[in-house]
Design a protein around this motif. Structure first.
Motif, mmCIF file in Angstrom:
data_model
loop_
_atom_site.group_PDB
_atom_site.id
_atom_site.type_symbol
_atom_site.label_atom_id
_atom_site.label_comp_id
_atom_site.label_asym_id
_atom_site.label_seq_id
_atom_site.Cartn_x
_atom_site.Cartn_y
_atom_site.Cartn_z
ATOM 1 N N GLN A 206 43.648 53.028 46.148
ATOM 2 C CA GLN A 206 42.854 54.200 45.776
ATOM 3 C C GLN A 206 41.450 53.821 45.315
ATOM 4 O OE1 GLN A 206 45.099 56.488 42.867
ATOM 5 N NE2 GLN A 206 45.855 57.839 44.466
ATOM 6 N N GLU A 207 41.348 52.734 44.552
ATOM 7 C CA GLU A 207 40.052 52.339 43.997
ATOM 8 C C GLU A 207 39.933 50.823 43.966
ATOM 9 O OE1 GLU A 207 37.845 54.724 42.055
ATOM 10 O OE2 GLU A 207 39.274 55.994 40.990
ATOM 11 N N ILE A 208 38.688 50.350 44.075
ATOM 12 C CA ILE A 208 38.396 48.923 43.964
ATOM 13 C C ILE A 208 37.276 48.752 42.944
ATOM 14 C CG2 ILE A 208 37.543 46.860 45.140
ATOM 15 C CD1 ILE A 208 38.716 47.955 47.742
ATOM 16 N N PHE A 209 37.507 47.884 41.967
ATOM 17 C CA PHE A 209 36.507 47.595 40.942
ATOM 18 C C PHE A 209 36.240 46.093 40.916
ATOM 19 C CE2 PHE A 209 38.773 51.401 39.480
ATOM 20 C CZ PHE A 209 37.720 52.272 39.252
ATOM 21 N N VAL A 210 34.991 45.719 40.604
ATOM 22 C CA VAL A 210 34.643 44.293 40.545
ATOM 23 C C VAL A 210 33.533 44.075 39.517
ATOM 24 C CG1 VAL A 210 33.011 44.531 42.473
ATOM 25 C CG2 VAL A 210 33.915 42.274 41.907
ATOM 26 N N ASN A 211 33.630 42.970 38.783
ATOM 27 C CA ASN A 211 32.563 42.601 37.849
ATOM 28 C C ASN A 211 32.626 41.101 37.586
ATOM 29 O OD1 ASN A 211 30.341 42.884 36.210
ATOM 30 N ND2 ASN A 211 31.365 44.045 34.608
ATOM 31 N N TRP A 212 31.592 40.587 36.893
ATOM 32 C CA TRP A 212 31.425 39.147 36.702
ATOM 33 C C TRP A 212 31.109 38.824 35.244
ATOM 34 C CZ3 TRP A 212 29.436 42.360 40.202
ATOM 35 C CH2 TRP A 212 29.782 42.159 41.545
ATOM 36 N N ASP A 213 31.467 37.627 34.844
ATOM 37 C CA ASP A 213 30.969 37.027 33.611
ATOM 38 C C ASP A 213 30.183 35.800 34.053
ATOM 39 O OD1 ASP A 213 30.629 35.374 31.324
ATOM 40 O OD2 ASP A 213 32.265 36.424 30.309
ATOM 41 N N PHE A 214 28.852 35.937 34.093
ATOM 42 C CA PHE A 214 28.028 34.861 34.632
ATOM 43 C C PHE A 214 28.061 33.616 33.750
ATOM 44 C CE2 PHE A 214 25.514 38.505 36.622
ATOM 45 C CZ PHE A 214 26.148 38.361 37.844
ATOM 46 N N THR A 215 28.239 33.810 32.448
ATOM 47 C CA THR A 215 28.309 32.660 31.545
ATOM 48 C C THR A 215 29.514 31.787 31.868
ATOM 49 O OG1 THR A 215 27.240 33.939 29.791
ATOM 50 C CG2 THR A 215 28.414 31.940 29.128
ATOM 51 N N LEU A 216 30.644 32.433 32.166
ATOM 52 C CA LEU A 216 31.871 31.707 32.495
ATOM 53 C C LEU A 216 31.974 31.388 33.985
ATOM 54 C CD1 LEU A 216 34.447 33.735 30.342
ATOM 55 C CD2 LEU A 216 33.413 31.523 29.790
ATOM 56 N N ASP A 217 31.032 31.922 34.795
ATOM 57 C CA ASP A 217 31.099 31.783 36.256
ATOM 58 C C ASP A 217 32.457 32.268 36.756
ATOM 59 O OD1 ASP A 217 30.569 31.226 38.871
ATOM 60 O OD2 ASP A 217 30.418 29.052 38.642
ATOM 61 N N LYS A 218 32.750 33.508 36.400
ATOM 62 C CA LYS A 218 34.080 34.069 36.641
ATOM 63 C C LYS A 218 33.948 35.529 37.050
ATOM 64 C CE LYS A 218 38.568 34.189 34.241
ATOM 65 N NZ LYS A 218 39.247 33.839 32.966
ATOM 66 N N SER A 219 34.878 36.007 37.871
ATOM 67 C CA SER A 219 34.851 37.394 38.326
ATOM 68 C C SER A 219 36.249 37.995 38.284
ATOM 69 C CB SER A 219 34.309 37.474 39.756
ATOM 70 O OG SER A 219 34.507 38.762 40.303
ATOM 71 N N VAL A 220 36.284 39.303 38.033
ATOM 72 C CA VAL A 220 37.535 40.061 38.053
ATOM 73 C C VAL A 220 37.421 41.163 39.102
ATOM 74 C CG1 VAL A 220 38.865 41.774 36.769
ATOM 75 C CG2 VAL A 220 38.290 39.611 35.697
ATOM 76 N N ILE A 221 38.426 41.251 39.957
ATOM 77 C CA ILE A 221 38.559 42.353 40.915
ATOM 78 C C ILE A 221 39.857 43.078 40.573
ATOM 79 C CG2 ILE A 221 38.886 42.995 43.344
ATOM 80 C CD1 ILE A 221 37.439 40.329 44.049
ATOM 81 N N VAL A 222 39.820 44.405 40.560
ATOM 82 C CA VAL A 222 41.033 45.183 40.298
ATOM 83 C C VAL A 222 41.209 46.224 41.397
ATOM 84 C CG1 VAL A 222 42.206 46.782 38.735
ATOM 85 C CG2 VAL A 222 40.932 44.842 37.801
ATOM 86 N N PHE A 223 42.405 46.260 41.977
ATOM 87 C CA PHE A 223 42.798 47.317 42.905
ATOM 88 C C PHE A 223 43.674 48.311 42.144
ATOM 89 C CE2 PHE A 223 42.882 44.297 46.857
ATOM 90 C CZ PHE A 223 41.501 44.200 46.807
ATOM 91 N N ILE A 224 43.296 49.585 42.183
ATOM 92 C CA ILE A 224 44.169 50.647 41.689
ATOM 93 C C ILE A 224 44.916 51.200 42.902
ATOM 94 C CG2 ILE A 224 44.311 52.891 40.552
ATOM 95 C CD1 ILE A 224 43.449 50.650 38.685
ATOM 96 N N LEU A 225 46.228 51.087 42.879
ATOM 97 C CA LEU A 225 47.057 51.460 44.021
ATOM 98 C C LEU A 225 47.602 52.873 43.863
ATOM 99 C CD1 LEU A 225 49.032 48.093 44.202
ATOM 100 C CD2 LEU A 225 46.913 48.684 45.390
ATOM 101 N N ALA A 226 47.839 53.516 44.992
ATOM 102 C CA ALA A 226 48.385 54.873 44.969
ATOM 103 C C ALA A 226 49.823 54.843 44.470
ATOM 104 C CB ALA A 226 48.328 55.484 46.365
ATOM 105 N N PRO A 227 50.233 55.880 43.737
ATOM 106 C CA PRO A 227 51.633 55.929 43.283
ATOM 107 C C PRO A 227 52.575 56.065 44.466
ATOM 108 C CG PRO A 227 50.507 57.996 42.811
ATOM 109 C CD PRO A 227 49.460 57.043 43.294
ATOM 110 N N GLN A 228 53.764 55.501 44.315
ATOM 111 C CA GLN A 228 54.771 55.607 45.361
ATOM 112 C C GLN A 228 55.247 57.045 45.469
ATOM 113 O OE1 GLN A 228 55.305 53.353 47.425
ATOM 114 N NE2 GLN A 228 55.977 51.396 46.602
ATOM 115 N N LYS A 229 55.371 57.534 46.699
ATOM 116 C CA LYS A 229 55.875 58.888 46.906
ATOM 117 C C LYS A 229 57.398 58.875 46.893
ATOM 118 C CE LYS A 229 51.946 60.554 49.613
ATOM 119 N NZ LYS A 229 51.516 61.137 50.907
ATOM 120 N N ASN A 230 57.959 59.835 46.184
ATOM 121 C CA ASN A 230 59.414 59.955 46.163
ATOM 122 C C ASN A 230 59.907 60.506 47.491
ATOM 123 O OD1 ASN A 230 59.573 59.117 43.475
ATOM 124 N ND2 ASN A 230 59.231 61.210 42.725
#
Length: 233
Positions: A206-230
């Motif tokens: 559903q969504e993709i987010f990304v950001n960085w910590d330049f001091t640590l030379d590190k990045s986080v990516i997060v995928f928000i997934l759609a809920p499972q349909k019953n």
């Protein structure tokens, strides 16, 4: 305090803090506490002024204002997370999807060990695609690993991704401009690879987010997934 109560309390506290500083808080705040991570997913979080600027195609202006405000709130949010959960937050990341009016805040606890209980099918294949995207955008990460925190939240960590020209830009004070440029470039590449990710995950992203910590030379990516349909829905 059990985790569900912590998540509920933190959701309320974050909503109040953002409302105080932005003039309008998110309509919904969803918190996931999965040590060493605290994920805070914001829905319907746009002020009337931001809406007006976005309608006039001033997206960059809204991003710059948000980034300036969040830099001032970083320490307060980390302290708030620690107060509610007891987790000593070392790293803090954030990102926005303005077309959806959504946002994501990520706190990372001060721990170094890996957490294998968050393993999931096709993990290595997902991480390989992420590494290739990183190589296309800047360079192949020194380290890439990922964790499925629950059925709707996948977090991917990259370490060692900055190239020398980026390090020089940061040293010269162009960190904000670099963040805006990298956010646009990497999100475009991640969305291009979205069908491959979805096939491997067997879930809609559903969504993709990304950001960085330049001091640590590190990045986080997060995928928000759609809920499972019953079945039967």
């Amino acid at each position: 305090m059990e985790v569900k109560l912590q998540q509920s309390e933190l959701s309320s506290e974050i909503g109040r803090l953002l409302r105080k500083h932005f003039g309008k808080g998110p309509e919904a705040v969803f918190v996931t506490i999965a040590s060493p991570y605290v994920i805070i997913y914001l829905r319907h979080f746009l002020s009337p002024i931001e809406n007006m600027l976005l309608e006039d195609n001033h997206t960059m202006t809204v991003e710059e204002i948000r980034d300036k405000m969040m830099r001032k709130l970083n320490d307060k949010i980390k302290e708030m997370i620690h107060s509610v959960t007891g987790l000593p937050i070392k790293e803090f990341y954030y990102d926005w999807t303005f077309q959806n009016g959504s946002g994501l805040l990520v706190g990372v606890e001060e721990k170094t060990e890996r957490f294998f209980e968050y393993n999931y099918p096709n993990r290595r294949e997902i991480e390989t695609i992420i590494a290739k995207i990183s190589a296309e955008a800047e360079k192949h990460p020194d380290i890439t690993y990922s964790h499925m925190l629950n059925d709707r939240t996948l977090i991917i960590i990259r370490e060692g991704i900055l190239v020398r020209i980026e390090e020089q830009l940061i040293e010269l004070g162009f960190e904000e401009a670099l963040t805006l440029a990298k956010r646009k470039l990497e999100k475009n590449l991640l969305f291009q690879a979205k069908p491959s990710f979805q096939q491997l995950l067997q879930k809609e992203i559903q969504e993709i987010f990304v950001n960085w910590d330049f001091t640590l030379d590190k990045s986080v990516i997060v995928f928000i997934l759609a809920p499972q349909k019953n079945n039967g829905q």
